[in-house]
Design a protein around this motif. Sequence first.
Motif, PDB file in Angstrom:
ATOM      1  N   GLY A 178      50.519  48.568  26.020  1.00  0.00           N
ATOM      2  CA  GLY A 178      50.280  47.602  24.940  1.00  0.00           C
ATOM      3  C   GLY A 178      51.497  46.744  24.672  1.00  0.00           C
ATOM      4  N   ILE A 179      52.215  46.362  25.734  1.00  0.00           N
ATOM      5  CA  ILE A 179      53.488  45.651  25.549  1.00  0.00           C
ATOM      6  C   ILE A 179      53.276  44.294  24.877  1.00  0.00           C
ATOM      7  CG2 ILE A 179      55.498  44.647  26.738  1.00  0.00           C
ATOM      8  CD1 ILE A 179      55.195  46.938  28.827  1.00  0.00           C
ATOM      9  N   ARG A 180      52.259  43.570  25.293  1.00  0.00           N
ATOM     10  CA  ARG A 180      51.947  42.293  24.650  1.00  0.00           C
ATOM     11  C   ARG A 180      50.694  42.454  23.782  1.00  0.00           C
ATOM     12  NH1 ARG A 180      56.299  40.531  24.335  1.00  0.00           N
ATOM     13  NH2 ARG A 180      57.521  40.688  26.231  1.00  0.00           N
ATOM     14  N   PRO A 181      50.612  41.728  22.688  1.00  0.00           N
ATOM     15  CA  PRO A 181      49.468  41.907  21.770  1.00  0.00           C
ATOM     16  C   PRO A 181      48.192  41.251  22.278  1.00  0.00           C
ATOM     17  CG  PRO A 181      50.946  40.193  20.959  1.00  0.00           C
ATOM     18  CD  PRO A 181      51.584  40.727  22.204  1.00  0.00           C
ATOM     19  N   LEU A 185      54.729  48.609  22.501  1.00  0.00           N
ATOM     20  CA  LEU A 185      54.613  47.216  22.066  1.00  0.00           C
ATOM     21  C   LEU A 185      56.004  46.596  21.966  1.00  0.00           C
ATOM     22  CD1 LEU A 185      53.041  44.812  20.704  1.00  0.00           C
ATOM     23  CD2 LEU A 185      53.373  46.015  18.535  1.00  0.00           C
ATOM     24  N   CYS A 186      56.147  45.390  22.485  1.00  0.00           N
ATOM     25  CA  CYS A 186      57.443  44.678  22.422  1.00  0.00           C
ATOM     26  C   CYS A 186      57.817  44.449  20.962  1.00  0.00           C
ATOM     27  CB  CYS A 186      57.317  43.347  23.144  1.00  0.00           C
ATOM     28  SG  CYS A 186      58.734  42.264  22.849  1.00  0.00           S
ATOM     29  N   VAL A 187      58.921  45.033  20.540  1.00  0.00           N
ATOM     30  CA  VAL A 187      59.298  44.915  19.130  1.00  0.00           C
ATOM     31  C   VAL A 187      59.704  43.482  18.788  1.00  0.00           C
ATOM     32  CG1 VAL A 187      61.760  45.482  19.289  1.00  0.00           C
ATOM     33  CG2 VAL A 187      60.438  46.242  17.308  1.00  0.00           C
ATOM     34  N   PHE A 188      60.041  42.693  19.811  1.00  0.00           N
ATOM     35  CA  PHE A 188      60.399  41.298  19.578  1.00  0.00           C
ATOM     36  C   PHE A 188      59.198  40.443  19.163  1.00  0.00           C
ATOM     37  CE2 PHE A 188      64.805  41.251  20.872  1.00  0.00           C
ATOM     38  CZ  PHE A 188      65.270  40.180  20.132  1.00  0.00           C
ATOM     39  N   GLU A 189      57.981  40.972  19.369  1.00  0.00           N
ATOM     40  CA  GLU A 189      56.824  40.258  18.832  1.00  0.00           C
ATOM     41  C   GLU A 189      56.965  40.143  17.324  1.00  0.00           C
ATOM     42  OE1 GLU A 189      54.390  38.725  20.338  1.00  0.00           O
ATOM     43  OE2 GLU A 189      54.631  39.394  22.397  1.00  0.00           O
ATOM     44  N   TYR A 216      60.578  38.018  16.573  1.00  0.00           N
ATOM     45  CA  TYR A 216      60.764  36.623  16.961  1.00  0.00           C
ATOM     46  C   TYR A 216      59.518  35.914  17.510  1.00  0.00           C
ATOM     47  CZ  TYR A 216      62.407  32.667  19.769  1.00  0.00           C
ATOM     48  OH  TYR A 216      62.563  31.430  20.321  1.00  0.00           O
ATOM     49  N   PHE A 217      58.805  36.546  18.465  1.00  0.00           N
ATOM     50  CA  PHE A 217      57.816  35.773  19.217  1.00  0.00           C
ATOM     51  C   PHE A 217      56.608  35.328  18.394  1.00  0.00           C
ATOM     52  CE2 PHE A 217      59.297  38.493  22.967  1.00  0.00           C
ATOM     53  CZ  PHE A 217      60.235  37.552  23.326  1.00  0.00           C
ATOM     54  N   ALA A 218      56.029  36.250  17.651  1.00  0.00           N
ATOM     55  CA  ALA A 218      54.738  35.970  17.017  1.00  0.00           C
ATOM     56  C   ALA A 218      54.894  35.084  15.784  1.00  0.00           C
ATOM     57  CB  ALA A 218      54.061  37.283  16.637  1.00  0.00           C
ATOM     58  N   ALA A 224      68.280  43.355  30.533  1.00  0.00           N
ATOM     59  CA  ALA A 224      67.274  42.361  30.918  1.00  0.00           C
ATOM     60  C   ALA A 224      65.895  42.795  30.441  1.00  0.00           C
ATOM     61  CB  ALA A 224      67.258  42.206  32.430  1.00  0.00           C
ATOM     62  N   CYS A 225      65.042  41.807  30.216  1.00  0.00           N
ATOM     63  CA  CYS A 225      63.634  42.085  29.906  1.00  0.00           C
ATOM     64  C   CYS A 225      62.800  41.719  31.138  1.00  0.00           C
ATOM     65  CB  CYS A 225      63.180  41.253  28.714  1.00  0.00           C
ATOM     66  SG  CYS A 225      61.396  41.358  28.440  1.00  0.00           S
ATOM     67  N   TYR A 226      61.916  42.635  31.540  1.00  0.00           N
ATOM     68  CA  TYR A 226      61.062  42.370  32.705  1.00  0.00           C
ATOM     69  C   TYR A 226      59.606  42.155  32.310  1.00  0.00           C
ATOM     70  CZ  TYR A 226      65.170  44.339  34.942  1.00  0.00           C
ATOM     71  OH  TYR A 226      66.457  44.587  35.343  1.00  0.00           O
ATOM     72  N   TYR A 227      59.365  41.898  31.005  1.00  0.00           N
ATOM     73  CA  TYR A 227      57.978  41.902  30.526  1.00  0.00           C
ATOM     74  C   TYR A 227      57.522  40.575  29.933  1.00  0.00           C
ATOM     75  CZ  TYR A 227      59.055  46.808  31.131  1.00  0.00           C
ATOM     76  OH  TYR A 227      59.458  48.006  31.661  1.00  0.00           O
ATOM     77  N   GLY A 228      58.064  39.483  30.444  1.00  0.00           N
ATOM     78  CA  GLY A 228      57.493  38.212  30.025  1.00  0.00           C
ATOM     79  C   GLY A 228      58.363  37.408  29.085  1.00  0.00           C
ATOM     80  N   THR A 229      59.670  37.641  29.077  1.00  0.00           N
ATOM     81  CA  THR A 229      60.575  36.743  28.371  1.00  0.00           C
ATOM     82  C   THR A 229      61.526  36.183  29.423  1.00  0.00           C
ATOM     83  OG1 THR A 229      62.360  38.289  27.930  1.00  0.00           O
ATOM     84  CG2 THR A 229      60.506  38.310  26.398  1.00  0.00           C
ATOM     85  N   ASP A 230      62.333  35.214  29.050  1.00  0.00           N
ATOM     86  CA  ASP A 230      63.194  34.641  30.084  1.00  0.00           C
ATOM     87  C   ASP A 230      64.611  35.217  30.048  1.00  0.00           C
ATOM     88  OD1 ASP A 230      64.157  33.388  27.903  1.00  0.00           O
ATOM     89  OD2 ASP A 230      63.981  31.359  28.680  1.00  0.00           O
ATOM     90  N   PHE A 272      57.442  51.660  20.514  1.00  0.00           N
ATOM     91  CA  PHE A 272      57.788  50.267  20.795  1.00  0.00           C
ATOM     92  C   PHE A 272      58.629  50.201  22.064  1.00  0.00           C
ATOM     93  CE2 PHE A 272      57.477  50.418  16.139  1.00  0.00           C
ATOM     94  CZ  PHE A 272      56.497  49.460  15.958  1.00  0.00           C
ATOM     95  N   CYS A 273      58.554  49.061  22.736  1.00  0.00           N
ATOM     96  CA  CYS A 273      59.525  48.802  23.782  1.00  0.00           C
ATOM     97  C   CYS A 273      60.799  48.308  23.101  1.00  0.00           C
ATOM     98  CB  CYS A 273      59.030  47.750  24.764  1.00  0.00           C
ATOM     99  SG  CYS A 273      60.300  47.323  25.993  1.00  0.00           S
ATOM    100  N   THR A 274      61.910  48.941  23.436  1.00  0.00           N
ATOM    101  CA  THR A 274      63.210  48.525  22.898  1.00  0.00           C
ATOM    102  C   THR A 274      64.213  48.420  24.052  1.00  0.00           C
ATOM    103  OG1 THR A 274      63.656  50.852  22.428  1.00  0.00           O
ATOM    104  CG2 THR A 274      62.865  49.531  20.598  1.00  0.00           C
ATOM    105  N   ALA A 275      63.679  48.208  25.255  1.00  0.00           N
ATOM    106  CA  ALA A 275      64.503  48.289  26.463  1.00  0.00           C
ATOM    107  C   ALA A 275      65.674  47.318  26.465  1.00  0.00           C
ATOM    108  CB  ALA A 275      63.631  48.045  27.693  1.00  0.00           C
ATOM    109  N   CYS A 276      65.482  46.139  25.883  1.00  0.00           N
ATOM    110  CA  CYS A 276      66.586  45.176  25.930  1.00  0.00           C
ATOM    111  C   CYS A 276      67.758  45.627  25.053  1.00  0.00           C
ATOM    112  CB  CYS A 276      66.116  43.775  25.562  1.00  0.00           C
ATOM    113  SG  CYS A 276      65.111  43.710  24.094  1.00  0.00           S
ATOM    114  N   PHE A 277      67.530  46.574  24.145  1.00  0.00           N
ATOM    115  CA  PHE A 277      68.616  47.107  23.320  1.00  0.00           C
ATOM    116  C   PHE A 277      69.165  48.426  23.869  1.00  0.00           C
ATOM    117  CE2 PHE A 277      65.219  45.755  20.174  1.00  0.00           C
ATOM    118  CZ  PHE A 277      65.576  44.430  20.211  1.00  0.00           C
TER     119      PHE A 277
HETATM  120  S1  SF4 Z   1      62.704  44.484  26.866  1.00  0.00           S
HETATM  121 FE1  SF4 Z   1      62.924  43.647  24.754  1.00  0.00          FE
HETATM  122  S2  SF4 Z   1      61.990  41.590  24.800  1.00  0.00           S
HETATM  123 FE2  SF4 Z   1      61.318  42.708  26.655  1.00  0.00          FE
HETATM  124  S3  SF4 Z   1      59.352  43.651  26.100  1.00  0.00           S
HETATM  125 FE3  SF4 Z   1      60.944  45.181  25.688  1.00  0.00          FE
HETATM  126  S4  SF4 Z   1      61.516  44.826  23.513  1.00  0.00           S
HETATM  127 FE4  SF4 Z   1      60.381  43.034  24.213  1.00  0.00          FE
END
Ligand code: SF4
Length: 477
Positions: free
Chosen positions: A187-190, A248-252, A255-257, A394-400, A446-451
């Motif tokens: 459920g990474i993206r809503p 779920l991407c916590v950045f939704e 920031y994103f949503a 790095a984020c591999y799930y749809g951000t730049d 939540f996905c918190t991989a970028c942190f």
């Molecule tokens: S790595 Fe960060 S920006 Fe990418 S999906 Fe996970 S939480 Fe979101």
Amino acid sequence: MFELKEECGVFGLYSQRAADLARLAYYGLFALQHRGQESCGISVNDHGVFTTHTGNGLVNDVFTADILESLGKGNISVGHVRYGTRGTIGLVNAQPVVVNHIKGRMAVAYNGRIVNACELREKFELAGSIFHSSGDAEAIAHVVTSARIRTSSIESAVGEAMDELKGAYSMILMSPAKLVACRDPYGIRPLCIGKTAEGIWVVSSESCGIDAVGGTFVRDVEPGEIVVFDSDGMRSIRTHCGSTKSALCVFEYIYFARPDSVIDGCAVQAARIKAGELLAETYPVEADVVVGVPDSGLDAAVGYSRKSGIAYGVGFIKNKYIGRTFIAPEQATREGKVRIKLNPVSVTVSGKRVVLIDDSIVRGTTSARIVRLLREAGAKEVHMRVTAPPFINACYYGTDISETDALIARDHKLEDIAGIIGADSLGYLKRNQVGIIAEGCKLKGFCTACFDGYYPTEKPERIFVNKYDKKINEGRS
Ligand code: SF4
């Protein structure tokens, strides 16, 4: 500017009767424009006849009244807005991708990123398949249509495809007779479902898309769920649900949503206010005014203000009319671009000690410019608070954000970063606070991989780059 950007938004409609779905899809995509401004597209299905239009640019520019009219009426539609993070900038990667296959036609629109796209693409190319684009959507189409040869229905093919696709995907597919929506098992993206008063089913990346067409929110698509809309109504296939912990991407939320969206049971605005409150508790400071960087910093600034008792002020005016056609200044005049995009309100900050709230610090150059703008507008002190932890992976799930060498927090300590961006103090949301900003969220993880580097899926072994493509960041500043 090197900024955190979302990749895409998806929108789908199913009606029992022919209706002006192109217009509804246009409204839905318009509401999802913040998720992608590079290109957009709508495909309308009139009893198996697909009419599709895609274009580079904003929804409002691409879809004129004449083009919407030419799409005609239909009973199923799929739409997409794209911010290209992989592949080229250009029409060839616009979605929906429409393909003809042995059992009919199919349109696909997706949001996310497939981490094994390179391997999948290679597998199909070695078997003789030809790709027209360099995006993942075409690879997804190949996986689904090859599964369709063996299966009795499009939804079964989607189920088989989900076994092969690794990564983040919230997608909508259209066959001659069905609309199928699915969300990856993490459920990474809503993705959510709504319904209009006329009985038209709506699927949207965010609930603001449902609101835009006058629909009522029904529920979120669950991680791993496949939802089918056809002449029998809506039904759910849950064979991939619960197979793994959600992420779920916590950045939704951060920031994103859009702040008026509700994702998996938690209002985005409420999450941002909560993040601001947590920052006020964790990093109190003597100050005169709290300001947010538009747009996502605004609600967090309200939260910081409420919790700290420091007055809230409008510190910046953002020019809403800068689209992709804006002619970026040359390197020598880049400063001017920030001033055109974002201008400080000196009456709010002049002579004051300012708390500045933003959603992230990526490379640090944007933050440095914003702090400088406040000082030039007369701020005596600038205390920066960030509604996310330091961005170090790095984020591999749809951000730049795919290159870690550009991330300032990787190589610098907090105190150093404060100095580099010119702030008097700096405070990031703590890692252990990330999980508590989304109160009421039905998903447990939540996905918190970028942190923190804990990726919910395997990392991509390779990133597909077509050496003949124009690179994605060429022409961007
Ligand atoms: S790595 Fe960060 S920006 Fe990418 S999906 Fe996970 S939480 Fe979101």
